[in-house]
Scaffold this active site. Sequence first.
Site, mmCIF file in Angstrom:
data_model
loop_
_atom_site.group_PDB
_atom_site.id
_atom_site.type_symbol
_atom_site.label_atom_id
_atom_site.label_comp_id
_atom_site.label_asym_id
_atom_site.label_seq_id
_atom_site.Cartn_x
_atom_site.Cartn_y
_atom_site.Cartn_z
ATOM 1 N N HIS A 141 40.834 41.520 34.266
ATOM 2 C CA HIS A 141 42.231 41.040 34.769
ATOM 3 C C HIS A 141 42.803 39.832 33.472
ATOM 4 C CE1 HIS A 141 39.852 37.128 35.191
ATOM 5 N NE2 HIS A 141 38.787 37.703 35.740
ATOM 6 N N ASP A 142 43.970 40.048 33.270
ATOM 7 C CA ASP A 142 44.718 39.046 32.271
ATOM 8 C C ASP A 142 44.339 39.570 30.753
ATOM 9 O OD1 ASP A 142 45.703 37.121 34.566
ATOM 10 O OD2 ASP A 142 43.773 37.178 34.869
ATOM 11 N N GLY A 160 37.443 39.614 31.033
ATOM 12 C CA GLY A 160 38.749 39.082 31.350
ATOM 13 C C GLY A 160 39.502 38.108 30.411
#
Length: 266
Positions: free
Chosen positions: A118-119, A136
Amino acid sequence: MNQPLAYIHPEAKIAQNVVVEPFTTIDKDVEIGEGTWIGPNVTIMSGARIGRNCKIFPGAVISATPQDLKFAGEKTTAHIGDNTVIRECVTVNRGTVDRQKTVVGANCLLMAYVHIAHDCIIGDHCILANTVQVAGHVEIGDYAIVGGSSAVHQFVRIGQHAMISGGSLIRKDVPPFVKAGREPLTYSGINSIGLRRRGFSDQKIAEIQQLYRLLFLSGLNNAAALDQIELELSPSPERDEVVNFIRNSGRGVIKGYSRGGNGGIE
């Protein structure tokens, strides 16, 4: 091409000439651009934004929810740029409240079993070899290459045109234009072959080499080395990219030629 053995949610926005092979699942809130090929047994979940002329191979999962215990179901996305190839069993998770999105740029190659958490923000023309695992909030600059079976710690940044050896544990930021290898991960010179392939002149490569001599081989600490670089080297996009990258490093950068130590220059 509407493959009858695939499940495509009626709210998905798919260009007319996209090919979807059998046993693939495409959820709602998905957008797929023209000319993209989605292989068999692919799962594309809500929030996916896939560009034009991509190729996604069997077993890939795009835009699954983040593996982050803080994730509270917020609406986020995962973006795949034009002409990117995603090989077998790659996973790209969507973002969290932090950045709202995960991004893989255009003209990238993610080889089999790569994981993008994520991100993350992955630039254009990047190559991540087989089984690279990216935690992440990682940022990877344009034209970077990460060798197979490497693991990237969360919040690490990898600069543009960097090349990292296979099997690396990437705990610190890797500055632009360099090669890195060994354990702990260490500066191994300039990525001169890659730079020449991308049109950098011999003079420009020599300037980058001099910059890193001052940074890693002069015996100065980072702050003093950066001051010396700005004093001795004329302003240029490459010089300013390196200086700004190091000054803005949150985790510290990899160390120079290894003589022991803790794996990074602070």
